[in-house]
Design an enzyme around this catalytic site. Sequence first.
Site, PDB file in Angstrom:
ATOM      1  N   HIS A  96       0.797  -1.235   0.000  1.00  0.00           N
ATOM      2  CA  HIS A  96       0.000   0.000   0.000  1.00  0.00           C
ATOM      3  C   HIS A  96       0.827   1.280   0.000  1.00  0.00           C
ATOM      4  O   HIS A  96       0.272   2.369  -0.152  1.00  0.00           O
ATOM      5  CB  HIS A  96      -0.988   0.009   1.174  1.00  0.00           C
ATOM      6  CG  HIS A  96      -2.343   0.553   0.786  1.00  0.00           C
ATOM      7  ND1 HIS A  96      -3.479   0.319   1.536  1.00  0.00           N
ATOM      8  CD2 HIS A  96      -2.716   1.323  -0.258  1.00  0.00           C
ATOM      9  CE1 HIS A  96      -4.514   0.921   0.957  1.00  0.00           C
ATOM     10  NE2 HIS A  96      -4.082   1.539  -0.127  1.00  0.00           N
ATOM     11  N   ASP A 119      -9.967  -0.301   4.001  1.00  0.00           N
ATOM     12  CA  ASP A 119      -8.768  -0.891   4.621  1.00  0.00           C
ATOM     13  C   ASP A 119      -9.085  -1.232   6.077  1.00  0.00           C
ATOM     14  O   ASP A 119      -9.878  -0.544   6.730  1.00  0.00           O
ATOM     15  CB  ASP A 119      -7.636   0.160   4.568  1.00  0.00           C
ATOM     16  CG  ASP A 119      -6.231  -0.403   4.699  1.00  0.00           C
ATOM     17  OD1 ASP A 119      -5.313   0.166   4.076  1.00  0.00           O
ATOM     18  OD2 ASP A 119      -6.046  -1.415   5.422  1.00  0.00           O
ATOM     19  N   HIS A 121      -6.841  -0.817   8.113  1.00  0.00           N
ATOM     20  CA  HIS A 121      -5.896   0.154   8.667  1.00  0.00           C
ATOM     21  C   HIS A 121      -6.065   1.536   8.059  1.00  0.00           C
ATOM     22  O   HIS A 121      -6.568   1.672   6.950  1.00  0.00           O
ATOM     23  CB  HIS A 121      -4.463  -0.337   8.409  1.00  0.00           C
ATOM     24  CG  HIS A 121      -4.236  -1.774   8.744  1.00  0.00           C
ATOM     25  ND1 HIS A 121      -4.313  -2.791   7.793  1.00  0.00           N
ATOM     26  CD2 HIS A 121      -3.952  -2.389   9.916  1.00  0.00           C
ATOM     27  CE1 HIS A 121      -4.079  -3.951   8.370  1.00  0.00           C
ATOM     28  NE2 HIS A 121      -3.854  -3.743   9.658  1.00  0.00           N
ATOM     29  N   ASP A 123      -3.380   3.660   7.583  1.00  0.00           N
ATOM     30  CA  ASP A 123      -2.176   3.934   6.778  1.00  0.00           C
ATOM     31  C   ASP A 123      -1.805   5.412   6.823  1.00  0.00           C
ATOM     32  O   ASP A 123      -1.393   5.986   5.817  1.00  0.00           O
ATOM     33  CB  ASP A 123      -2.386   3.473   5.340  1.00  0.00           C
ATOM     34  CG  ASP A 123      -2.574   1.964   5.243  1.00  0.00           C
ATOM     35  OD1 ASP A 123      -2.748   1.455   4.105  1.00  0.00           O
ATOM     36  OD2 ASP A 123      -2.568   1.294   6.287  1.00  0.00           O
ATOM     37  N   HIS A 136       4.154   1.165   4.153  1.00  0.00           N
ATOM     38  CA  HIS A 136       2.783   0.824   3.757  1.00  0.00           C
ATOM     39  C   HIS A 136       1.781   1.220   4.847  1.00  0.00           C
ATOM     40  O   HIS A 136       0.584   1.212   4.601  1.00  0.00           O
ATOM     41  CB  HIS A 136       2.639  -0.649   3.360  1.00  0.00           C
ATOM     42  CG  HIS A 136       2.626  -1.624   4.508  1.00  0.00           C
ATOM     43  ND1 HIS A 136       2.012  -2.846   4.408  1.00  0.00           N
ATOM     44  CD2 HIS A 136       3.166  -1.572   5.743  1.00  0.00           C
ATOM     45  CE1 HIS A 136       2.154  -3.510   5.545  1.00  0.00           C
ATOM     46  NE2 HIS A 136       2.854  -2.752   6.365  1.00  0.00           N
ATOM     47  N   ASP A 227      -7.462  -1.832  -0.039  1.00  0.00           N
ATOM     48  CA  ASP A 227      -6.518  -2.791   0.545  1.00  0.00           C
ATOM     49  C   ASP A 227      -7.294  -4.082   0.757  1.00  0.00           C
ATOM     50  O   ASP A 227      -8.295  -4.092   1.482  1.00  0.00           O
ATOM     51  CB  ASP A 227      -6.005  -2.240   1.877  1.00  0.00           C
ATOM     52  CG  ASP A 227      -4.902  -3.090   2.491  1.00  0.00           C
ATOM     53  OD1 ASP A 227      -4.029  -2.518   3.171  1.00  0.00           O
ATOM     54  OD2 ASP A 227      -4.907  -4.314   2.291  1.00  0.00           O
ATOM     55  N   ASP A 229      -6.918  -6.389   2.586  1.00  0.00           N
ATOM     56  CA  ASP A 229      -7.059  -6.783   3.999  1.00  0.00           C
ATOM     57  C   ASP A 229      -8.235  -6.094   4.690  1.00  0.00           C
ATOM     58  O   ASP A 229      -8.496  -6.337   5.879  1.00  0.00           O
ATOM     59  CB  ASP A 229      -5.758  -6.611   4.807  1.00  0.00           C
ATOM     60  CG  ASP A 229      -5.374  -5.165   5.097  1.00  0.00           C
ATOM     61  OD1 ASP A 229      -4.153  -4.915   5.216  1.00  0.00           O
ATOM     62  OD2 ASP A 229      -6.238  -4.278   5.225  1.00  0.00           O
ATOM     63  N   GLU A 272      -1.991  -5.261  -1.737  1.00  0.00           N
ATOM     64  CA  GLU A 272      -1.663  -6.136  -0.616  1.00  0.00           C
ATOM     65  C   GLU A 272      -2.055  -7.601  -0.801  1.00  0.00           C
ATOM     66  O   GLU A 272      -2.099  -8.354   0.175  1.00  0.00           O
ATOM     67  CB  GLU A 272      -2.183  -5.553   0.713  1.00  0.00           C
ATOM     68  CG  GLU A 272      -1.571  -4.206   1.068  1.00  0.00           C
ATOM     69  CD  GLU A 272      -0.186  -4.286   1.732  1.00  0.00           C
ATOM     70  OE1 GLU A 272       0.336  -5.410   1.928  1.00  0.00           O
ATOM     71  OE2 GLU A 272       0.367  -3.223   2.054  1.00  0.00           O
TER      72      GLU A 272
HETATM   73  C1  LIG Z   1      -1.669  -0.267  11.949  1.00  0.00           C
HETATM   74  N1  LIG Z   1      -0.339   0.144  11.585  1.00  0.00           N
HETATM   75  C2  LIG Z   1       0.607  -0.867  11.159  1.00  0.00           C
HETATM   76  C3  LIG Z   1       0.095  -1.690   9.999  1.00  0.00           C
HETATM   77  C4  LIG Z   1       0.047  -1.006   8.712  1.00  0.00           C
HETATM   78  C5  LIG Z   1      -0.647  -1.874   7.664  1.00  0.00           C
HETATM   79  C6  LIG Z   1      -0.486  -1.313   6.296  1.00  0.00           C
HETATM   80  B1  LIG Z   1      -1.578  -1.775   5.232  1.00  0.00           B
HETATM   81  O1  LIG Z   1      -1.216  -1.287   3.966  1.00  0.00           O
HETATM   82  O2  LIG Z   1      -1.707  -3.186   5.240  1.00  0.00           O
HETATM   83  O3  LIG Z   1      -2.864  -1.228   5.594  1.00  0.00           O
HETATM   84  C7  LIG Z   1       0.840  -1.946  12.207  1.00  0.00           C
HETATM   85  C8  LIG Z   1       1.385  -1.500  13.496  1.00  0.00           C
HETATM   86  N2  LIG Z   1       1.172  -2.539  14.522  1.00  0.00           N
HETATM   87  C9  LIG Z   1       1.950  -3.771  14.214  1.00  0.00           C
HETATM   88  C10 LIG Z   1       1.781  -4.825  15.291  1.00  0.00           C
HETATM   89  C11 LIG Z   1       2.099  -4.268  16.659  1.00  0.00           C
HETATM   90  C12 LIG Z   1       1.339  -2.997  16.938  1.00  0.00           C
HETATM   91  C13 LIG Z   1       1.576  -1.969  15.820  1.00  0.00           C
HETATM   92  C14 LIG Z   1       1.907  -0.140  10.809  1.00  0.00           C
HETATM   93  O4  LIG Z   1       2.916  -0.822  10.582  1.00  0.00           O
HETATM   94  O5  LIG Z   1       1.886   1.118  10.780  1.00  0.00           O
HETATM   95 MN   LIG Z   2      -3.398  -0.462   3.539  1.00  0.00          MN
HETATM   96 MN   LIG Z   3      -4.408  -2.822   5.609  1.00  0.00          MN
HETATM   97 MN   LIG Z   4      -1.025  -5.136   4.457  1.00  0.00          MN
END
Ligand SMILES: CN[C@](CCCC[B-](O)(O)O)(CCN1CCCCC1)C(=O)O
Ligand SMILES: [Mn+2]
Ligand SMILES: [Mn+2]
Ligand SMILES: [Mn+2]
Length: 305
Positions: A96, A119, A121, A123, A136, A227, A229, A272
């Site tokens: 992403h 999503d 998330h 992002d 991402h 996304d 997911d 993704e």
């Molecule tokens: C929620 N934020 C995350 C996930 C980002 C997902 C990107 B997408 O493109 O797939 O939407 C995860 C942060 N967490 C990871 C596990 C421990 C707590 C923080 C990050 O790495 O910033």
């Molecule tokens: Mn995303």
């Molecule tokens: Mn996501």
């Molecule tokens: Mn992802």
Amino acid sequence: HSVGIIGAPFSKGQPRDGVEKGPDLIRSAGLVEKLRAQGCAVKDYGNVTFEEVANDEPIGNVKRPRAVGSANQRLSAAVHAVKNDGHTCVMLGGDHSLAIGSIQGHAAAKKDLSVVWVDAHADINTPLTSPTGNIHGQPMSYLIHELHSKIPVLPNFSWIKPCVSAKDIVYIGLRDVDPEEHHILMLLGIKGYSMTEVDRLGISKVMEETCDYIFSKVKKPIHLSYDIDALDPSISPATGTPVVGGLTYREGIYITEHICQTGMLSAVDMVEVNPKRGKTEDEISSTVNTAVDLIRGCFGKLREG
Ligand SMILES: CN[C@](CCCC[B-](O)(O)O)(CCN1CCCCC1)C(=O)O
Ligand SMILES: [Mn+2]
Ligand SMILES: [Mn+2]
Ligand SMILES: [Mn+2]
């Protein structure tokens, strides 16, 4: 519908191999043929080629900044060209972080955009708030006018100009938002329909309110960043960051059917899909076929026939 497809086989916005296989997997599931069968004119522009970047050491908490910046600059030019050719652009990811280039290139052709971000998330971590440094999880922070002062200088990122206003963004499907991301969403007053609202209102009301909101003043072209997911892992398990309690297949399709009928869809990202995250062939094909069906819904495929 006139559709221009771009493949972006890129994975360096996150740590898991395999997501770069997404574009060709989605093609091999028959995307082009199926869009043509439903009456679309389709031009496949092929895959963007990305440069190898050596010694791409982290900058603070940002991983692979040079590769991500370079890839998105190339993607931005490709999306701009597709829009200048008059197509609705379909960008097949890849992770992403590619939304940076996709939205930049779209905005270069269409200035004022509204963004519908589907999503699990948000992002929207900045380089300073990201808990992982994976870009991402950050793409929106580089794109939003109101966050510009929060973004440090990064190599290969200087070409990026914020191009979206907070008031022109709607999130759908949120269920795994970092605390500092939530703070940013509240601070900027960004509209979001988490899975709680999807459950409370139902997807049709969510889409009705989403469209009323983004069209409330001027009807802006829509950039739909999807996304995979966002969907429940029971439907699309082959992805890097699966989160339980996601959208059903029917809700996911309803979103694209509704966006299609606005007549304002101007670009869509489908990102993704990662075959290496599927435990079985069935898990991979369920994920890939759902991605194809979602894109078909964007371009007029109706379940009624
Ligand atoms: C929620 N934020 C995350 C996930 C980002 C997902 C990107 B997408 O493109 O797939 O939407 C995860 C942060 N967490 C990871 C596990 C421990 C707590 C923080 C990050 O790495 O910033
Ligand atoms: Mn995303
Ligand atoms: Mn996501
Ligand atoms: Mn992802």
